[in-house]
Design an enzyme around this catalytic site. Structure first.
Site, PDB file in Angstrom:
ATOM      1  N   ASP A 122      -6.770  43.866   3.458  1.00  0.00           N
ATOM      2  CA  ASP A 122      -5.549  44.146   2.973  1.00  0.00           C
ATOM      3  C   ASP A 122      -4.824  45.116   3.683  1.00  0.00           C
ATOM      4  O   ASP A 122      -5.214  46.269   3.683  1.00  0.00           O
ATOM      5  CB  ASP A 122      -5.542  44.299   1.380  1.00  0.00           C
ATOM      6  CG  ASP A 122      -4.080  44.622   0.861  1.00  0.00           C
ATOM      7  OD1 ASP A 122      -3.212  44.633   1.597  1.00  0.00           O
ATOM      8  OD2 ASP A 122      -3.982  44.894  -0.210  1.00  0.00           O
ATOM      9  N   ASP A 167      -0.134  39.667   4.155  1.00  0.00           N
ATOM     10  CA  ASP A 167      -0.925  41.086   4.867  1.00  0.00           C
ATOM     11  C   ASP A 167      -2.393  41.015   4.078  1.00  0.00           C
ATOM     12  O   ASP A 167      -3.269  41.943   4.159  1.00  0.00           O
ATOM     13  CB  ASP A 167      -0.355  42.249   4.340  1.00  0.00           C
ATOM     14  CG  ASP A 167      -0.614  42.866   3.038  1.00  0.00           C
ATOM     15  OD1 ASP A 167      -0.947  41.956   2.147  1.00  0.00           O
ATOM     16  OD2 ASP A 167      -0.688  44.057   2.713  1.00  0.00           O
ATOM     17  N   GLU A 168      -2.842  39.866   3.586  1.00  0.00           N
ATOM     18  CA  GLU A 168      -4.041  39.931   2.654  1.00  0.00           C
ATOM     19  C   GLU A 168      -4.918  38.827   3.120  1.00  0.00           C
ATOM     20  O   GLU A 168      -4.197  37.592   2.946  1.00  0.00           O
ATOM     21  CB  GLU A 168      -3.645  39.923   1.255  1.00  0.00           C
ATOM     22  CG  GLU A 168      -4.629  40.379   0.352  1.00  0.00           C
ATOM     23  CD  GLU A 168      -4.031  40.425  -1.218  1.00  0.00           C
ATOM     24  OE1 GLU A 168      -4.615  40.070  -1.966  1.00  0.00           O
ATOM     25  OE2 GLU A 168      -2.857  40.671  -1.171  1.00  0.00           O
TER      26      GLU A 168
HETATM   27  N1  DCP Z   1       5.732  42.707  -1.426  1.00  0.00           N
HETATM   28  C1  DCP Z   1       6.965  42.588  -1.938  1.00  0.00           C
HETATM   29  N2  DCP Z   1       7.020  42.187  -3.262  1.00  0.00           N
HETATM   30  C2  DCP Z   1       6.013  42.817  -4.061  1.00  0.00           C
HETATM   31  C3  DCP Z   1       4.773  43.050  -3.636  1.00  0.00           C
HETATM   32  C4  DCP Z   1       4.441  43.110  -2.257  1.00  0.00           C
HETATM   33  O1  DCP Z   1       7.636  41.809  -1.283  1.00  0.00           O
HETATM   34  N3  DCP Z   1       6.364  42.889  -5.495  1.00  0.00           N
HETATM   35  C5  DCP Z   1       5.525  42.691   0.193  1.00  0.00           C
HETATM   36  C6  DCP Z   1       5.690  44.149   0.678  1.00  0.00           C
HETATM   37  C7  DCP Z   1       4.238  44.377   1.042  1.00  0.00           C
HETATM   38  C8  DCP Z   1       3.422  43.288   1.110  1.00  0.00           C
HETATM   39  O2  DCP Z   1       4.003  42.175   0.456  1.00  0.00           O
HETATM   40  O3  DCP Z   1       4.071  45.263   2.132  1.00  0.00           O
HETATM   41  C9  DCP Z   1       1.909  43.372   0.752  1.00  0.00           C
HETATM   42  O4  DCP Z   1       1.826  43.590  -0.498  1.00  0.00           O
HETATM   43  P1  DCP Z   1       0.603  44.512  -1.127  1.00  0.00           P
HETATM   44  O5  DCP Z   1       0.675  44.225  -2.435  1.00  0.00           O
HETATM   45  O6  DCP Z   1      -0.558  44.420  -0.183  1.00  0.00           O
HETATM   46  O7  DCP Z   1       1.335  46.112  -1.016  1.00  0.00           O
HETATM   47  P2  DCP Z   1       1.201  47.028   0.568  1.00  0.00           P
HETATM   48  O8  DCP Z   1       0.491  46.469   1.616  1.00  0.00           O
HETATM   49  O9  DCP Z   1       2.670  47.435   0.571  1.00  0.00           O
HETATM   50  O10 DCP Z   1       0.510  48.273  -0.174  1.00  0.00           O
HETATM   51  P3  DCP Z   1      -1.091  48.511  -0.471  1.00  0.00           P
HETATM   52  O11 DCP Z   1      -1.352  49.691   0.499  1.00  0.00           O
HETATM   53  O12 DCP Z   1      -1.052  48.918  -1.925  1.00  0.00           O
HETATM   54  O13 DCP Z   1      -1.848  47.029   0.071  1.00  0.00           O
HETATM   55 MG    MG Z   2      -1.413  45.554   1.300  1.00  0.00          MG
END
Ligand code: DCP
Ligand code: MG
Length: 366
Positions: free
Chosen positions: A19, A114-115
């Site tokens: 992730d 991203d996962e």
């Molecule tokens: N995303 C979004 N709305 C949400 C959650 C996520 O648009 N409610 C998008 C933005 C994030 C991406 O999806 O960058 C990936 O989600 P993640 O939950 O993996 O969050 P992040 O990568 O941003 O943070 P982390 O470091 O916790 O993985």
């Molecule tokens: Mg993420």
């Protein structure tokens, strides 16, 4: 004893969960060096009704989180930099990352941009070697995209995901079969796979707050309370999750939607907006070499109530011109116009790959 019905952890399985860290925000900081080290919020503008898609770790220190209204994020941290998402860039990075995964195994299950889960059982007999693969994948991602990822390694999907979340950002964490059960004991139940808000409330009402509370409940009682899902809760509470990593979960539909700064009441404006969304999605489909026979519109009224209307043709839509009259007809089948509209969405489904003339269509995707 309920526990007797549980299979032993399958120690032959080596599952990775990867992730990216603060994905959209990290990309913005990568491409705009002036944003590095600063609280960055990606999503709606602070004075809009949009929400936070994600934010940098600097912004998280102020309590800003994904899905929070942008206006609230602004109140928490007025000096934050608010930027619009650049989905094209994120999608390209997602593909680069997927290509890296495929260097290591065919068994890749993307969960979001991203996962992903990877099953590397075939090429790593020990957890040590699985950990080595995870480390190498992190290195390759950093080298190729300039971004950091967190990786979790374990003997099933549920614990691999828990592991990747443990040492974020830039984390690497291994949960061994003999550790699984004890680790789950400490977890709050909302961290469990498949337990959403409603189930969490129900479990709490029964006095179940953490894994250890769930572990104590006999299977029969859980099934009485939650039906088939009760069995799943029972298993994950004991660190057992036999869901396979499913590669190539191809998408069944592609769509786009938009929330308006102020609610729309003019139908011509709504149709113009639907047309813009349809055009954008058609362009994305074309880039993937896909055509669609199904068209759905989504309408969210000003009271947040939401309806969808769908039409399926017997041939793929050729272009926007062919889509337009259907958009208007589908919109006519809603109360839009009489009622104000806060959000509109368009999605295409029944996806196909066009086949060369005269050949059978071998690649229908649904
Ligand atoms: N995303 C979004 N709305 C949400 C959650 C996520 O648009 N409610 C998008 C933005 C994030 C991406 O999806 O960058 C990936 O989600 P993640 O939950 O993996 O969050 P992040 O990568 O941003 O943070 P982390 O470091 O916790 O993985
Ligand atoms: Mg993420």
């Amino acid at each position: 004893m309920a526990q007797d019905q549980l299979p032993a952890p399958n120690t032959a399985r080596k599952i990775l969960h990867i992730d990216l860290d603060a994905f959209y925000a990290a990309v913005e900081q990568r491409d705009f060096p002036e944003l590095r080290g600063r609280p960055v919020v990606v999503g709606g503008a602070p004075n809009s009704r949009g929400v936070v898609a994600t934010c940098s770790y600097e912004a998280r220190a102020f309590g800003i989180r994904s899905a929070m209204p942008a206006s609230q994020a602004y109140r928490l941290c007025p000096e934050a930099v608010f930027v619009q998402p650049r989905f094209e860039v994120y999608r390209a990075i997602s593909l680069e990352m997927r290509a890296i995964f495929l260097e290591f195994t065919e068994l890749v299950e993307p969960v979001s941009l991203d996962e992903a889960y990877l099953d590397v059982s075939a090429r790593s007999l020990s957890f040590d070697s699985a950990l080595g693969i995870a480390r190498e994948i992190k290195r390759r991602i950093r080298e190729t995209t300039g971004l950091t990822a967190s990786a979790g390694v374990s003997y099933n999907k549920f614990l691999a995901k828990i592991a990747s979340d443990r040492n974020k950002p830039d984390g690497l964490c291994l949960i061994l079969p003999e550790q699984g059960r004890n680790l789950v004991a400490d977890l709050p139940i909302r961290a469990f796979h498949g337990i959403g808000r409603a189930t969490e409330a129900k479990l709490r009402a029964l006095g179940i707050e953490r894994g250890r509370d769930l572990q104590r409940w006999p299977l029969a009682r859980l099934i009485r309370q939650f039906g088939k899902a009760g069995e799943h809760y029972h298993r994950i509470a004991h660190g057992i999750d036999e869901r396979p990593v499913l590669p190539n979960r191809s998408r069944k539909s592609w769509g786009a939607e938009t929330t308006f700064p102020t609610d729309l009441s003019d139908k011509a404006e709504m149709i113009a907006s639907l047309a813009r969304l349809a055009e954008e999605v058609l362009r994305r489909l074309a880039r993937q070499g896909l055509e669609a026979r199904g068209l759905t519109i989504k309408v969210k009224y000003d009271n947040f109530q939401q309806v969808t209307r769908t039409r399926t043709l017997d041939h793929p839509f050729r272009d926007l011109r062919e889509v337009l009259p259907h958009l208007a007809e589908l919109l006519d089948r809603t109360a839009a116009g009489t009622r104000k509209v806060r959000l509109l969405g368009v999605s295409f489904s029944s996806l196909e790959r066009p086949s060369p003339a005269g050949q059978l269509d071998l690649f229908t995707l649904d």
